[in-house]
Motif scaffolding. Structure first.
Motif, PDB file in Angstrom:
ATOM      1  N   MET A   1       0.747  -1.111   0.169  1.00 20.73           N
ATOM      2  CA  MET A   1       0.075   0.038  -0.141  1.00 20.73           C
ATOM      3  C   MET A   1       0.918   1.118  -0.055  1.00 20.73           C
ATOM      4  N   LEU A   2       0.534   2.400  -0.805  1.00 19.63           N
ATOM      5  CA  LEU A   2       1.205   3.594  -0.989  1.00 19.63           C
ATOM      6  C   LEU A   2       0.340   4.713  -0.251  1.00 19.63           C
ATOM      7  N   LEU A   3       0.899   5.397   0.503  1.00 24.22           N
ATOM      8  CA  LEU A   3       0.157   6.589   1.128  1.00 24.22           C
ATOM      9  C   LEU A   3       1.283   7.736   0.898  1.00 24.22           C
ATOM     10  N   THR A   4       0.728   9.012   0.913  1.00 24.78           N
ATOM     11  CA  THR A   4       1.591  10.145   0.712  1.00 24.78           C
ATOM     12  C   THR A   4       1.214  11.087   1.924  1.00 24.78           C
ATOM     13  N   ALA A   5       2.262  11.686   2.240  1.00 26.08           N
ATOM     14  CA  ALA A   5       2.496  12.803   3.634  1.00 26.08           C
ATOM     15  C   ALA A   5       3.170  13.962   2.813  1.00 26.08           C
ATOM     16  N   LYS A   6       2.695  15.225   3.919  1.00 29.08           N
ATOM     17  CA  LYS A   6       3.628  16.429   3.339  1.00 29.08           C
ATOM     18  C   LYS A   6       5.020  16.168   3.650  1.00 29.08           C
ATOM     19  N   TYR A  28       2.316  -2.261   5.071  1.00 33.25           N
ATOM     20  CA  TYR A  28       1.869  -3.565   4.296  1.00 33.25           C
ATOM     21  C   TYR A  28       0.292  -3.752   4.245  1.00 33.25           C
ATOM     22  N   GLN A  29      -0.194  -4.492   4.107  1.00 33.47           N
ATOM     23  CA  GLN A  29      -1.766  -4.765   3.685  1.00 33.47           C
ATOM     24  C   GLN A  29      -2.282  -4.790   5.134  1.00 33.47           C
ATOM     25  N   ASP A  30      -1.521  -5.144   6.107  1.00 29.23           N
ATOM     26  CA  ASP A  30      -2.132  -5.384   7.556  1.00 29.23           C
ATOM     27  C   ASP A  30      -1.864  -3.958   8.259  1.00 29.23           C
ATOM     28  N   ARG A  31      -1.525  -2.878   7.598  1.00 36.31           N
ATOM     29  CA  ARG A  31      -1.274  -1.774   8.026  1.00 36.31           C
ATOM     30  C   ARG A  31       0.147  -1.401   8.901  1.00 36.31           C
ATOM     31  N   SER A  32       0.910  -2.313   8.757  1.00 36.53           N
ATOM     32  CA  SER A  32       2.166  -2.194   9.512  1.00 36.53           C
ATOM     33  C   SER A  32       3.183  -1.397   8.494  1.00 36.53           C
ATOM     34  N   ILE A  33       4.143  -0.861   8.988  1.00 35.04           N
ATOM     35  CA  ILE A  33       5.166   0.071   8.354  1.00 35.04           C
ATOM     36  C   ILE A  33       5.994  -0.794   7.654  1.00 35.04           C
ATOM     37  N   CYS A  34       6.302  -0.641   6.255  1.00 39.76           N
ATOM     38  CA  CYS A  34       7.245  -1.287   5.628  1.00 39.76           C
ATOM     39  C   CYS A  34       8.546  -0.576   5.390  1.00 39.76           C
ATOM     40  N   ASN A  70       5.570   0.097  -5.322  1.00 44.20           N
ATOM     41  CA  ASN A  70       4.304  -0.400  -4.682  1.00 44.20           C
ATOM     42  C   ASN A  70       3.833  -1.677  -5.304  1.00 44.20           C
ATOM     43  N   VAL A  71       3.824  -1.947  -6.763  1.00 43.80           N
ATOM     44  CA  VAL A  71       3.375  -2.902  -7.364  1.00 43.80           C
ATOM     45  C   VAL A  71       4.279  -4.225  -7.100  1.00 43.80           C
ATOM     46  N   PHE A  72       5.373  -3.798  -6.958  1.00 38.37           N
ATOM     47  CA  PHE A  72       6.514  -4.920  -6.551  1.00 38.37           C
ATOM     48  C   PHE A  72       5.818  -5.424  -4.795  1.00 38.37           C
ATOM     49  N   LEU A  73       5.775  -4.382  -4.087  1.00 38.25           N
ATOM     50  CA  LEU A  73       5.273  -4.897  -2.854  1.00 38.25           C
ATOM     51  C   LEU A  73       3.744  -5.803  -2.634  1.00 38.25           C
ATOM     52  N   GLU A  74       3.204  -5.419  -3.586  1.00 37.25           N
ATOM     53  CA  GLU A  74       1.655  -6.024  -3.535  1.00 37.25           C
ATOM     54  C   GLU A  74       1.955  -7.351  -4.299  1.00 37.25           C
ATOM     55  N   PHE A  75       2.828  -7.688  -5.165  1.00 35.34           N
ATOM     56  CA  PHE A  75       3.024  -8.829  -5.911  1.00 35.34           C
ATOM     57  C   PHE A  75       3.817  -9.630  -4.681  1.00 35.34           C
ATOM     58  N   LEU A  76       4.827  -9.471  -4.053  1.00 37.71           N
ATOM     59  CA  LEU A  76       5.255 -10.216  -2.901  1.00 37.71           C
ATOM     60  C   LEU A  76       4.347 -10.710  -1.823  1.00 37.71           C
ATOM     61  N   GLU A  77       3.299  -9.598  -1.396  1.00 39.60           N
ATOM     62  CA  GLU A  77       2.448 -10.005  -0.500  1.00 39.60           C
ATOM     63  C   GLU A  77       1.613 -11.153  -1.322  1.00 39.60           C
ATOM     64  N   ARG A  78       1.188 -10.958  -2.418  1.00 38.58           N
ATOM     65  CA  ARG A  78       0.113 -11.814  -2.926  1.00 38.58           C
ATOM     66  C   ARG A  78       0.879 -13.153  -2.832  1.00 38.58           C
ATOM     67  N   GLU A  79       2.249 -13.223  -3.116  1.00 34.96           N
ATOM     68  CA  GLU A  79       2.908 -14.557  -3.256  1.00 34.96           C
ATOM     69  C   GLU A  79       3.449 -15.010  -1.883  1.00 34.96           C
ATOM     70  N   SER A  80       2.968 -14.298  -0.790  1.00 34.92           N
ATOM     71  CA  SER A  80       3.520 -14.505   0.530  1.00 34.92           C
ATOM     72  C   SER A  80       4.821 -14.672   0.747  1.00 34.92           C
ATOM     73  N   THR A  82       8.887 -12.226   1.450  1.00 31.40           N
ATOM     74  CA  THR A  82       9.454 -11.256   2.056  1.00 31.40           C
ATOM     75  C   THR A  82      10.258 -10.869   0.952  1.00 31.40           C
ATOM     76  N   PHE A  83      11.061  -9.494   1.365  1.00 32.09           N
ATOM     77  CA  PHE A  83      11.863  -9.144   0.464  1.00 32.09           C
ATOM     78  C   PHE A  83      13.309  -9.886   0.506  1.00 32.09           C
ATOM     79  N   TYR A  84      13.423 -10.761   1.687  1.00 34.16           N
ATOM     80  CA  TYR A  84      14.497 -11.374   1.631  1.00 34.16           C
ATOM     81  C   TYR A  84      14.316 -13.086   0.934  1.00 34.16           C
TER      82      TYR A  84
END
Length: 445
Positions: A1-6, A28-34, A70-80, A82-84
């Motif tokens: 998930m991608l948010l924007t801030a000031k 992440y989808q569970d709202r924890s910080i990536c 963000n597309v890459f992050l969504e892909f990894l979460e979909r495939e369960s 991690t970056f590692y």
């Protein structure tokens, strides 16, 4: 998930594309910080750590990079994963995923940017985790492959772009993309008309519009790669036109047969004339600007300085994506004009011979013009050439400006006929209007 801030301290985090929201922020989808991606974007934005890129990127570049990651992050979460967990096989899978998510006809350049963003992220992640073996990078020649290279998860290649003078990362998934490459398709005549209308929606600046028409004419009538168009010499165009010599383009793709030699594309006289007049206007503009004299055909409309290759390469993307034709032209790029050029070349030969061509005849004709073509690509051009649009046959021999004016005149005459039937005009008034419109068209050339 991608948010924007000031700003990076996360004050007033918002889920919107508000103009006041400047800083990307990953969850992440569970709202924890990536943390990994946020750390990388903070680094790219010119944070407290050294920025290897030499300068702070613009807001637009930062957001576009974040959207691709963000597309890459969504892909990894979909495939369960991690970056590692990511290795070369996962990068290949991500190529396919990105193409399906973005478009069936996703442009090669778009896919390359997405993969390169991921590789850049992993180079940064590796730098922050020296005890892990996440990614190793070797030169294109393979001269500096580490002894323990095969212990690493991802194997990237470092390449140098002589035009932009920049080094970038690439991966085998981009070199071996046959299984995920879109089918070859040439841009149709009606799509070129949309392509041209898009610039008039984008700007009212007369020079930018004329520059876009010249760029389009060169794409359509030379079948050249964009780096070859970028290298065109303004004075060479002017000199050859005035000497009544054919238009020529130097083959600019290294490693191909004919590299460094000149091609003489099948260009009609009216198109060469338009490009010549644009070259004259550009030369005069450079001289009046007081800038150092150069020979580039495409220059900034304010300064007269040569356009950078990166800007030149993505000109079409910036114009098309903002137009009402964005969906209709989705997946179209500069290379579709190249497909059109060679498809039309074979179609003309097909009409001249009155029969279908065999592959050897097609290869001889295309190689005579392009100096290079693969058998697979030739087969596709050959198949497409038998069904080349009827409208495209009608437009043969005319520049795009001429076609546009002809259509405007046809619509105008149709309106005059209706007015005559309705009694709004007398026959004399109708003829006067038609003569006036025709003379305006002639005098505009």
């Amino acid at each position: 998930m991608l948010l924007t801030a000031k700003n990076p301290d996360l004050i007033e985090v918002v889920c919107s594309n508000s103009d006041t929201s400047k800083y990307p922020f990953f969850l992440y989808q569970d709202r924890s910080i990536c943390f990994e991606l946020n750390d990388f974007i903070y680094f790219r934005a010119g944070g407290s750590r050294a920025n290897h890129f030499g300068k702070r990127p613009t807001y637009k570049v930062l957001v576009e990079t974040s959207e691709r990651l963000n597309v890459f992050l969504e892909f990894l979460e979909r495939e369960s994963k991690t970056f590692y967990d990511v290795d070369d096989a996962v990068i290949f899978q991500y190529c396919e995923y990105y193409q399906k998510q973005r478009s069936v006809n996703v442009a090669d350049s778009t896919l390359k940017r997405a993969v390169r963003d991921v590789l850049g992220f992993y180079v940064y992640l590796q730098d922050q985790n020296k005890d892990l073996k996440l990614i190793t990078v070797s030169d294109e020649s393979g001269s500096n492959i580490a002894a323990d290279a095969y212990d690493y998860n991802i194997h990237a290649i470092r390449q140098f772009n002589p035009l932009s003078k920049k080094t970038f990362y690439t991966h085998d998934c981009l070199a071996k993309k046959n299984n995920i490459t879109e089918s070859i398709e040439y841009i149709k005549s009606y799509e070129i008309e949309m392509w041209l209308e898009a610039i008039e929606e984008y700007t009212e600046n007369e020079y930018i519009i004329e520059r876009w028409y010249a760029y389009t004419n060169l794409l359509e009538w030379t079948g050249s790669r964009i780096e070859e168009i970028y290298e065109l010499n303004l004075n060479d165009i002017i000199t050859r036109y005035e000497a009544e010599q054919p238009f020529r383009v130097r083959v600019g793709k290294q490693g191909t047969k004919g590299y460094g030699e000149y091609r003489y594309p099948d260009m009609c006289d009216s198109v060469f004339s338009e490009i010549y007049h644009f070259a004259i206007r550009t030369r005069d503009f450079i001289n009046k600007s007081g800038r150092k004299i150069h020979h580039c055909l495409f220059v900034d409309h304010e300064s007269g300085e040569p356009l950078g290759f990166e800007y030149f390469r993505k000109m079409y993307y910036d114009v098309i994506k903002e137009s009402r034709f964005a969906n209709a032209l989705n997946g179209m790029s500069n290379h579709n004009f190249r497909h059109r050029y060679f498809t039309r070349l074979l179609h003309k030969l097909f009409l001249h011979n009155g029969r279908k061509l065999n592959l050897k005849e097609a290869a001889d004709e295309v190689k005579r013009d392009s100096l290079h073509a693969s058998i697979d690509t030739l087969s596709t051009y050959l198949d497409l050439s038998y069904n080349f649009d009827e409208e495209d046959n009608v437009t043969e021999g005319f520049s795009r400006k001429e076609i546009k004016e002809q259509k405007k005149l046809a619509v105008f005459i149709s309106d005059i006929k209706k007015a005559l039937v309705q009694g709004t005009f007398t026959e004399t008034e109708a003829l006067e209007n038609i003569f006036s419109a025709t003379n305006s068209l002639i005098n505009s050339k």
